[in-house]
Motif scaffolding. Structure first.
Motif, PDB file in Angstrom:
ATOM      1  N   CYS A  92       0.832  -1.208   0.000  1.00 20.13           N
ATOM      2  CA  CYS A  92       0.000   0.000   0.000  1.00 20.13           C
ATOM      3  C   CYS A  92       0.867   1.260   0.000  1.00 20.13           C
ATOM      4  CB  CYS A  92      -0.934  -0.010   1.203  1.00 20.13           C
ATOM      5  SG  CYS A  92      -2.225  -1.286   1.107  1.00 20.13           S
ATOM      6  N   GLY A  93       1.995   1.244   0.728  1.00 21.12           N
ATOM      7  CA  GLY A  93       2.904   2.394   0.751  1.00 21.12           C
ATOM      8  C   GLY A  93       3.474   2.698  -0.620  1.00 21.12           C
ATOM      9  N   TYR A  96       0.669   4.070  -2.767  1.00 22.81           N
ATOM     10  CA  TYR A  96       0.423   5.458  -2.365  1.00 22.81           C
ATOM     11  C   TYR A  96       1.489   6.375  -2.964  1.00 22.81           C
ATOM     12  CZ  TYR A  96      -0.274   9.513   0.657  1.00 22.81           C
ATOM     13  OH  TYR A  96      -0.499  10.783   1.134  1.00 22.81           O
ATOM     14  N   SER A  97       2.768   5.914  -2.923  1.00 28.10           N
ATOM     15  CA  SER A  97       3.855   6.713  -3.496  1.00 28.10           C
ATOM     16  C   SER A  97       3.646   6.914  -4.998  1.00 28.10           C
ATOM     17  CB  SER A  97       5.193   6.018  -3.238  1.00 28.10           C
ATOM     18  OG  SER A  97       6.244   6.701  -3.873  1.00 28.10           O
ATOM     19  N   ILE A 100       0.881   9.554  -5.471  1.00 28.57           N
ATOM     20  CA  ILE A 100       1.306  10.914  -5.140  1.00 28.57           C
ATOM     21  C   ILE A 100       2.312  11.437  -6.158  1.00 28.57           C
ATOM     22  CG2 ILE A 100       2.395  12.361  -3.386  1.00 28.57           C
ATOM     23  CD1 ILE A 100      -0.393  11.418  -2.670  1.00 28.57           C
ATOM     24  N   TRP A 132       4.724  13.214  -0.797  1.00 26.61           N
ATOM     25  CA  TRP A 132       5.167  12.023  -1.520  1.00 26.61           C
ATOM     26  C   TRP A 132       6.229  11.258  -0.726  1.00 26.61           C
ATOM     27  CZ3 TRP A 132       9.066  12.864  -6.041  1.00 26.61           C
ATOM     28  CH2 TRP A 132       9.549  11.618  -6.507  1.00 26.61           C
ATOM     29  N   GLY A 135       5.062   8.964   2.418  1.00 30.55           N
ATOM     30  CA  GLY A 135       4.266   7.747   2.259  1.00 30.55           C
ATOM     31  C   GLY A 135       5.032   6.487   2.620  1.00 30.55           C
ATOM     32  N   VAL A 169      -6.524   2.898  -1.669  1.00 37.80           N
ATOM     33  CA  VAL A 169      -5.285   3.672  -1.573  1.00 37.80           C
ATOM     34  C   VAL A 169      -5.369   4.919  -2.452  1.00 37.80           C
ATOM     35  CG1 VAL A 169      -2.808   3.646  -2.065  1.00 37.80           C
ATOM     36  CG2 VAL A 169      -3.870   1.695  -0.940  1.00 37.80           C
ATOM     37  N   SER A 170      -5.961   4.782  -3.627  1.00 38.17           N
ATOM     38  CA  SER A 170      -6.108   5.939  -4.509  1.00 38.17           C
ATOM     39  C   SER A 170      -6.968   7.017  -3.869  1.00 38.17           C
ATOM     40  CB  SER A 170      -6.718   5.507  -5.847  1.00 38.17           C
ATOM     41  OG  SER A 170      -5.891   4.540  -6.480  1.00 38.17           O
ATOM     42  N   VAL A 172      -7.424   7.406  -0.640  1.00 36.70           N
ATOM     43  CA  VAL A 172      -6.645   7.971   0.475  1.00 36.70           C
ATOM     44  C   VAL A 172      -5.621   8.963  -0.055  1.00 36.70           C
ATOM     45  CG1 VAL A 172      -4.952   7.418   2.261  1.00 36.70           C
ATOM     46  CG2 VAL A 172      -6.983   6.007   1.993  1.00 36.70           C
ATOM     47  N   ALA A 173      -4.967   8.653  -1.180  1.00 33.36           N
ATOM     48  CA  ALA A 173      -3.993   9.564  -1.755  1.00 33.36           C
ATOM     49  C   ALA A 173      -4.643  10.881  -2.156  1.00 33.36           C
ATOM     50  CB  ALA A 173      -3.326   8.909  -2.966  1.00 33.36           C
ATOM     51  N   SER A 176      -5.715  12.760   1.030  1.00 34.06           N
ATOM     52  CA  SER A 176      -4.563  13.275   1.785  1.00 34.06           C
ATOM     53  C   SER A 176      -3.940  14.473   1.076  1.00 34.06           C
ATOM     54  CB  SER A 176      -3.539  12.157   1.976  1.00 34.06           C
ATOM     55  OG  SER A 176      -3.041  11.721   0.720  1.00 34.06           O
TER      56      SER A 176
END
Length: 825
Positions: A92-93, A96-97, A100, A132, A135, A169-170, A172-173, A176
């Protein structure tokens, strides 16, 4: 096993669980040292201004986006196997990266065109840049925290689960990013250095936590990722961030950057690619291991297939077909040792997708095989592998190799316990390096099973031959397992007893159902004594013939078959009908008894007639002379001379009668036997054989301990055999009513003064000390119906041969008769 348990077991193949090897640890240390050296070298020059390059950031961010997605995909692949929550958090990290970094690329002012900026500024881009880089550190912290939480539950649809995670995750990105821009004031790299420091501290915290709890390969590379992130933030934002404040002019002005702006970006690639490279490397190794495992599994499956075949021709055919397929060979030969030579027993050739196997039996020649390769493999019992035989310095001169221009050649000995069972020759004349190490390892595994299977098949073929021989015998033949259970009985016995083979195999004593009830106890005792001791055994029983319900006498004999270590493999036996022989022996014994009685009567009659005839004359003469003497004594003047003559005649006749009696007595004492050379060790077995039925009837075991190479003696064989028979019969009579061990031991050995000593020992009741010498007296007997002459006659015969006969005994412990005879000089 449950699916959850399966996931827990499979977690051992994950990078998060595999401990680092020394080589991996050295690689991580070198990478860390290079990063730190890069920081030291670049830091003094990070703020040096350089011209700006349009499109640099979008291109770099695109690369990072792709590598982050690949890394996330690889991590999710491992998560789908291991169900590790920590791996899920790390995946997930990286996702997320990747999300971002897209926002970061889109918010770079003028990145796509000097006059298009999508309404963004460097203040937004800087804050997205920091978000970025937060994450992955947060994902690392979550990774360490979730590592010991246990696997996640297995879902029915993994793809839906991953798709839902990507959407989450998308979202959340996106959320955030909006919240991050809304909460933080618009700052540039110079004014927002405090934010850069906070981001560096968060990265440092993630590095420290992973370092403290480091235990796997993945932990090592995550530490390198965190270190690269810290260095990138320091060079790009903290030191080289002046590009946003001082060097970026208006949109229509030339753009400027710094050395740190460019030099720090490769560190972003490190954070994105190191874990990906590690995952790809381990995945490649995993697939290579799986490939090797599949090869070995195929070999194991093939070996299992071979183990199920027991018939030699089918086994060889299957072995050759499997070997050709597993090895990738286009020709194969199976060579069997035959004495000092070797023969080809099977040849296989690859045709399309099939293997054609033909059986043969031909000697090995240079036309068919490279003999130098075969000889080397047989001599060393080690595989001979030639990747390219035509180019090999040692074997390229072989006649077969030169003629066929052989390429890949493998000669594999099939060995079991240092014993050469066969040799497998494989070749592929189309390409070199066909027989890879993995294939050779699989073939060696297959060869180990082939050695066992070929030997078992050969034993089975021999067994079938033996069974055929046993089946064709005219007597009942059978075999027993070491525990006494019958495993084969030929048709002769089945027809006689009316049994089935399954019934006979049902238990060790099933066959005893046909034995006469009076014989079963003794038969069972002899049977189990033989089986449990592992010795040969024999017994006579009366068995019921199913056809007419008549009991017939049979002799049951078994010998123990042992392996090289002396362990009993089985018992092989026969059951022979001896009923006619028993009846003949019984009739013969009856006739012998009748003849003995007649002989005794005749002998006594002849003895009496001879005695009467011989003695009557001197007695008559003595009577007449006595009458004459009496008349002369009755006269008034007897003549003394005449009386002297009469009494002399009476004395002469009395002496003559005495001589007659002495001569008859000498027939029972010393005489002149028939002289011939006699071997004592031949007399003893012959006598035992004559009395064998009596020993079996009374359950007496007879053991002989005969010294080899005894000298011959001079004597009458018949008389000496009569002595041995008399002594053995006495021992049988002494033991037949004993409750306990009944054993007779007959020994022969050299004695002093060139004599031969024969001893006959029994476990009977023994002889009381007070009658030890009386038993040799005439007419002395301890038997109810004995004559008292047997031992007396025996001693007389022995003494007539210049020998001696005596006895030793302990009451209750048996007796031993000793017979000492002079050897031939």
């Amino acid at each position: 096993m449950s699916l959850d348990g399966l996931g827990a077991a499979d977690s051992q193949i994950s990078l998060a669980n595999l401990p680092p090897t020394p080589r991996q640890t050295r690689s991580a240390r070198v990478s860390a040292a290079v990063l730190i050296i890069g920081l030291v070298v670049l830091a003094p020059f990070a703020a040096r201004p350089l011209p700006g390059i349009i499109g640099f950031i979008p291109v770099l961010d695109t690369i990072i986006f792709v590598t982050d997605l690949i890394t996330a995909g690889l991590l999710w692949a491992q998560f789908s196997i291991t169900r590790s929550r920590a791996i899920w958090a790390l995946a997930c990290g990286y996702l997320y990266s990747a999300a971002i970094v897209v926002a970061h690329a889109l918010t770079v002012p003028g990145a796509f065109s000097p006059r298009i900026n999508f309404g963004v500024s460097h203040h937004i881009n800087f804050r997205i840049y920091l978000l970025w880089h937060l994450g992955l550190p947060v994902a690392m912290l979550a990774y360490v925290w979730l590592r010991d939480k246990g696997p996640a539950k297995v879902r029915a649809h993994i793809r839906r689960e991953i798709a839902a995670t990507i959407v989450g995750v998308s979202v959340v990105a996106l959320v955030s990013c909006i919240a991050w821009l809304a909460l933080l004031p618009p700052v540039d790299p110079v004014a927002g250095r405090w934010l850069t420091v906070i981001a560096i501290l968060i990265c440092a915290a993630a590095l420290s936590v992973v370092w403290l709890f480091k235990r796997s390969v993945l932990d090592q590379w995550l530490i390198i990722v965190a270190l690269a992130t810290i260095i990138e933030l320091a060079i790009t934002a903290l030191i080289g961030g002046l590009v946003h404040a001082d060097l970026l002019g208006a949109i229509d002005q030339p753009r400027m950057a710094t050395l740190g702006f460019y030099a720090g970006r490769p560190f972003s690639l490190v954070t994105s690619t190191f874990v990906m490279i590690a995952l790809l490397a381990e995945t490649s190794k995993l697939y290579a291991g799986v490939a090797r495992a599949n090869t070995l599994a195929s070999a194991a499956k093939a070996a299992q297939s071979l183990s199920g075949e027991i018939k030699l021709p089918k086994l060889i055919e299957r072995l050759m077909a499997i070997t050709l397929e597993s090895a990738g060979a286009d020709r194969g030969l199976l060579i069997l040792p035959s004495g000092s030579e070797s023969v080809v027993c099977a040849e296989a050739r690859a045709t399309d997708d099939l293997a054609e196997v033909s059986m043969c039996r031909e000697p090995v020649t240079t036309y068919d095989l490279p003999q130098s390769v075969i000889r080397n493999a047989i001599r060393n019992q080690e595989p001979v592998l030639l990747d390219d035989a035509s180019a090999d310095k040692m074997y390229s001169k072989d006649e077969y190799v030169r003629r066929k221009r052989s390429r890949s050649v493998l000669c594999l000995p099939i060995v079991k316990q240092a014993h050469l069972v066969a040799v497998l020759h494989l070749e592929n004349n189309l390409a070199p390096f066909v027989f890879t190490p993995d294939r050779v390892a699989a073939l060696q595994l297959l060869a180990s099973q082939a050695a066992i299977s070929l030997e078992n098949a050969a034993l089975y073929a021999d067994l079938q031959l033996q069974v055929g021989i046993l089946q064709s015998l005219p007597v009942s033949a059978w075999t027993l397992k070491p525990d006494g259970t019958p495993d084969f009985v030929n048709q002769v016995w089945l027809d006689f007893a009316g049994h089935t083979l399954d019934f006979v195999r049902s238990g060790p004593e099933a066959w005893m159902g046909a034995v006469h009830p009076e014989d079963r106890d003794l038969a069972a005792r002899n049977f189990w004594e033989g089986v449990r001791s592992g010795h040969d055994f024999a017994m006579e029983t009366r068995n019921l013939r199913a056809q007419d319900k008549v009991y017939r006498w049979h002799l049951n004999q078994a010998v123990a078959v042992r392996d090289s270590e002396g362990k009993v493999l089985k018992f092989v036996g026969t059951t022979t009908d001896i009923d006619d022989r028993k009846r003949t022996e019984e009739a013969l014994r009856q006739a012998q008894g009748d003849l003995a009685r007649i002989n005794r009567a005749t002998t006594m009659g002849e003895l009496a007639a001879s005695l009467a005839h011989e003695i009557s004359q001197p007695i008559s003469g003595a009577i007449i002379t006595a009458n004459v003497g009496l008349r002369k004594l009755g006269s008034h003047n007897p003549n003394l001379d005449d009386l002297r003559v009469a009494f002399s005649r009476i004395l002469r006749d009395a002496q003559r009668a005495t001589e007659i009696i002495s001569r008859i007595r000498s027939q029972f004492e010393k005489g002149a036997p028939n002289q011939e050379r006699v071997i004592v060790n031949e007399i003893i077995p012959d006598t035992i054989a004559l009395l064998r039925d009596q020993t079996i009837r009374h359950n007496i075991s007879v053991r002989t301990e005969l010294a080899p190479d005894l000298p011959q003696i001079i004597g009458d064989r018949v008389q000496l055999q009569q002595v041995a028979m008399n002594l053995i019969i006495n021992s049988i009579d002494a033991m037949k009513d004993v409750d306990g061990i009944r054993e007779m031991i007959i020994r022969s050995q050299r004695a002093e003064d060139k004599q031969i000593l024969v001893s006959i020992s029994d476990t009977g009741v023994g002889i009381p000390p007070q009658i030890l010498e009386q038993i040799f007296d005439p007419f002395f007997t301890t038997k109810a119906h004995g004559t008292g002459m047997g031992l007396r006659i025996s001693r007389s015969i022995v003494e007539s041969h210049g020998g001696r006969l005596w006895v030793e005994s302990v009451p209750g412990r048996g007796a031993t008769f000793h017979l000492c005879l002079p050897a031939e000089i």
